[in-house]
Design a protein around this motif. Structure first.
Motif, PDB file in Angstrom:
ATOM      1  N   PHE A  77      -1.005   5.172   3.444  1.00  0.00           N
ATOM      2  CA  PHE A  77      -1.962   5.059   2.145  1.00  0.00           C
ATOM      3  C   PHE A  77      -0.819   5.140   0.552  1.00  0.00           C
ATOM      4  O   PHE A  77      -0.517   5.123  -0.234  1.00  0.00           O
ATOM      5  CB  PHE A  77      -2.638   6.720   1.852  1.00  0.00           C
ATOM      6  CG  PHE A  77      -3.365   6.372   0.674  1.00  0.00           C
ATOM      7  CD1 PHE A  77      -4.504   5.649  -0.194  1.00  0.00           C
ATOM      8  CD2 PHE A  77      -3.169   7.410  -0.532  1.00  0.00           C
ATOM      9  CE1 PHE A  77      -5.401   5.614  -0.931  1.00  0.00           C
ATOM     10  CE2 PHE A  77      -3.734   7.613  -1.985  1.00  0.00           C
ATOM     11  CZ  PHE A  77      -4.939   6.682  -1.830  1.00  0.00           C
ATOM     12  N   ALA A  78       0.391   6.730   1.010  1.00  0.00           N
ATOM     13  CA  ALA A  78       0.864   6.450   0.286  1.00  0.00           C
ATOM     14  C   ALA A  78       2.022   5.756  -0.583  1.00  0.00           C
ATOM     15  O   ALA A  78       2.184   5.324  -1.594  1.00  0.00           O
ATOM     16  CB  ALA A  78       2.121   8.072   0.420  1.00  0.00           C
ATOM     17  N   VAL A  79       2.392   4.609   1.041  1.00  0.00           N
ATOM     18  CA  VAL A  79       2.792   4.095   0.756  1.00  0.00           C
ATOM     19  C   VAL A  79       2.562   2.589   0.332  1.00  0.00           C
ATOM     20  O   VAL A  79       3.142   1.881  -1.012  1.00  0.00           O
ATOM     21  CB  VAL A  79       3.783   3.196   1.965  1.00  0.00           C
ATOM     22  CG1 VAL A  79       3.734   1.856   1.804  1.00  0.00           C
ATOM     23  CG2 VAL A  79       5.039   3.898   2.779  1.00  0.00           C
ATOM     24  N   VAL A  80       0.980   2.191   0.080  1.00  0.00           N
ATOM     25  CA  VAL A  80       0.335   1.294  -0.370  1.00  0.00           C
ATOM     26  C   VAL A  80       0.482   1.466  -1.745  1.00  0.00           C
ATOM     27  O   VAL A  80       0.839   0.948  -2.631  1.00  0.00           O
ATOM     28  CB  VAL A  80      -0.777   1.381  -0.356  1.00  0.00           C
ATOM     29  CG1 VAL A  80      -1.960   0.557  -1.329  1.00  0.00           C
ATOM     30  CG2 VAL A  80      -0.747   0.988   1.258  1.00  0.00           C
ATOM     31  N   VAL A 107       3.399   0.807  -3.510  1.00  0.00           N
ATOM     32  CA  VAL A 107       3.390  -0.423  -4.030  1.00  0.00           C
ATOM     33  C   VAL A 107       3.203  -1.000  -5.376  1.00  0.00           C
ATOM     34  O   VAL A 107       3.850  -1.754  -5.898  1.00  0.00           O
ATOM     35  CB  VAL A 107       3.615  -1.149  -2.799  1.00  0.00           C
ATOM     36  CG1 VAL A 107       3.912  -2.379  -3.157  1.00  0.00           C
ATOM     37  CG2 VAL A 107       4.604  -1.183  -1.760  1.00  0.00           C
ATOM     38  N   LEU A 108       1.790  -0.185  -5.356  1.00  0.00           N
ATOM     39  CA  LEU A 108       0.999  -1.276  -6.339  1.00  0.00           C
ATOM     40  C   LEU A 108       1.963  -0.483  -7.446  1.00  0.00           C
ATOM     41  O   LEU A 108       2.003  -1.146  -8.933  1.00  0.00           O
ATOM     42  CB  LEU A 108      -0.249   0.070  -6.029  1.00  0.00           C
ATOM     43  CG  LEU A 108      -0.789  -0.961  -4.796  1.00  0.00           C
ATOM     44  CD1 LEU A 108      -2.190  -0.153  -4.515  1.00  0.00           C
ATOM     45  CD2 LEU A 108      -1.751  -2.005  -5.518  1.00  0.00           C
ATOM     46  N   ALA A 109       1.895   1.041  -7.844  1.00  0.00           N
ATOM     47  CA  ALA A 109       2.490   1.181  -8.728  1.00  0.00           C
ATOM     48  C   ALA A 109       4.048   0.313  -9.452  1.00  0.00           C
ATOM     49  O   ALA A 109       4.653   0.267 -10.291  1.00  0.00           O
ATOM     50  CB  ALA A 109       3.082   2.997  -8.772  1.00  0.00           C
ATOM     51  N   LEU A 110       4.688   0.032  -8.110  1.00  0.00           N
ATOM     52  CA  LEU A 110       5.693  -0.306  -9.201  1.00  0.00           C
ATOM     53  C   LEU A 110       5.953  -1.820  -9.293  1.00  0.00           C
ATOM     54  O   LEU A 110       6.493  -2.050 -10.342  1.00  0.00           O
ATOM     55  CB  LEU A 110       6.923  -0.678  -7.515  1.00  0.00           C
ATOM     56  CG  LEU A 110       7.841   0.841  -7.199  1.00  0.00           C
ATOM     57  CD1 LEU A 110       8.872   0.551  -5.756  1.00  0.00           C
ATOM     58  CD2 LEU A 110       8.693   1.342  -7.569  1.00  0.00           C
TER      59      LEU A 110
END
Length: 416
Positions: free
Chosen positions: A343-346, A349-352
């Motif tokens: 969940f954190a990785v997703v 990635v969305l923030a970047l």
């Protein structure tokens, strides 16, 4: 002397001309069942019928009655006496056994002449069942192929699928009981170098009238508690349109899971398995009888699952050892942590991606704004230092062409 010779030849010719012989008939009698040995003749008066087996009298008939002439056939032979007048001298033999095989002769004498016919009798106890199982009693694993109460002793052949270059060396024993029937047992050592083999045992009757085939395969798979699991089972290509049955063995207790009938194309599941075992009835006719376990439980569903394809004279069995792993507290925490990491990785990635999009839009917006011309700037930026001077440029312009442009400059010094 010549007259005697002439009369002898004449009588011999009359005897041959009045005797008829038909080609031999072949009859296969089934063990302990009734059998009819055919014989027909041209009807006339004063019929006398005798049946012999290799010149040994078996049964006789004349107008006074009929009787058996050998103790081996006492109470087991008879004629269709109501059909004798129609030219039927067939022999009815009951309780057939291996001792009844051989060549029989039907001899009929009437006022018109003599009729003879020969019948070759074979006795067969056909294969009723064929079993194939894995045995571990000899110190190593063996595949055992067994059939019983068979006569004559059948032929046994072995094969594997896929074929193997390693030679197969089965050991086959054929033992006869007091009735003359055979028990056939053939053992083949399992090839440990190839674990994904299907072992095929073929039994062919001595007369070639029957061919039985049994095949066996074993595998092991692992599953996780609470996660659906598919247990594979596929029919061999030589066994189309077969019925399927699934069973479960745990702690030496066998339970039926479900069955599928190839005629009605319907499946029936036993009560404990209705909610957790499924079979795709549309794929079974295509040879895929795989079983799906829904939400399996470790203690309840760990064991051996057996799938059996069955059709006349053919069976295919697959044993699958299934181990359902229980989900412990530590494993649950690790799974939760792994889910949070995902969940954190997703989110990262969305923030970047969002930051990149906003930066791109900003740069594009700055490039689209109009720039000021240098001559429109009337004030210069101050310079860094101990003191700051401001240069003011005053322009006095005239629209008349003969006037010159006068520029007056004034510098103001301000202490910083």
């Amino acid at each position: 002397m010549a007259v005697t010779y002439t009369w002898t030849c004449l009588l011999l010719w009359i005897s041959i001309s009045t005797q008829t012989t038909i080609p031999d008939a072949h009859v296969t009698c089934v063990f302990l069942e009734e059998c009819v040995l055919p014989c027909s003749f041209q009807t006339d008066r004063d019929e006398v019928i005798r049946w012999l087996k290799q010149e040994v009298p078996v049964h006789s008939f004349q107008r006074g009655g009929e009787w058996s002439e050998h103790e081996q056939y006492a109470g087991r032979t008879s004629l269709f006496t109501h059909l004798v007048s129609r030219g039927n001298a067939s022999l009815h033999l009951s309780g057939c056994g291996p001792r009844d095989r051989g060549i029989y002769k039907c001899h009929v004498r009437t006022s018109a002449g003599v009729h003879e016919a020969h019948v070759i009798v074979r006795v067969e106890a056909p294969v009723r069942a064929l079993s194939l199982e894995l045995s571990r009693l000899s110190g190593y694993e063996e595949v055992k192929c067994t059939t019983r109460h068979v006569y004559p002793a059948p032929h046994v052949a072995w094969a594997t699928d896929p074929p193997t270059a390693q030679p197969l060396r089965p050991i086959t024993r054929k033992l006869a009981d007091r009735q003359g029937l055979y028990a056939v047992e053939s053992r083949l050592r399992r090839l440990n170098s190839q674990s994904e083999l299907t072992y095929i045992c073929t039994v062919i009757s001595s007369y070639g009238s029957q061919t039985w085939t049994a095949s066996l395969r074993e595998r092991e798979i692992n599953g996780v508690e609470g996660k659906d699991l598919t247990i594979p089972c596929h029919a061999p290509p030589y066994q189309p349109k077969s019925s399927v049955s699934w069973s479960f063995t745990n702690h030496n207790e066998e339970a039926l899971i479900l069955t599928y009938d190839s005629q009605s194309q319907l499946s029936f599941a036993s009560a404990p398995w209705e909610a957790c075992a499924r079979l795709d009835v549309l794929r079974v006719p295509l040879g895929d009888g795989s079983l799906q376990l829904v939400n399996p439980v470790s203690l309840e569903h760990t064991g051996t699952y057996t799938c059996v394809y069955s059709s006349p004279q053919n069976t295919h069995t697959e044993h699958t050892g299934v181990n359902i792993s229980a989900v412990t507290g530590e494993r649950m925490r690790s799974q939760e942590e792994s889910r949070w990491w995902i969940f954190a990785v997703v989110i990262a990635v969305l923030a970047l991606a969002l930051t990149g999009i906003l930066g791109y839009l900003k740069v594009r917006g700055d490039q689209s704004k109009p720039r000021k011309r240098p001559e429109e700037t009337s004030e210069m930026k101050p310079m860094k230092g101990k003191s700051q001077s401001t240069l003011t440029v005053e322009c006095m312009c005239s629209t008349r062409p003969d006037h010159q442009l006068t520029v007056v400059s004034r510098t103001d010094h301000k202490k910083v």
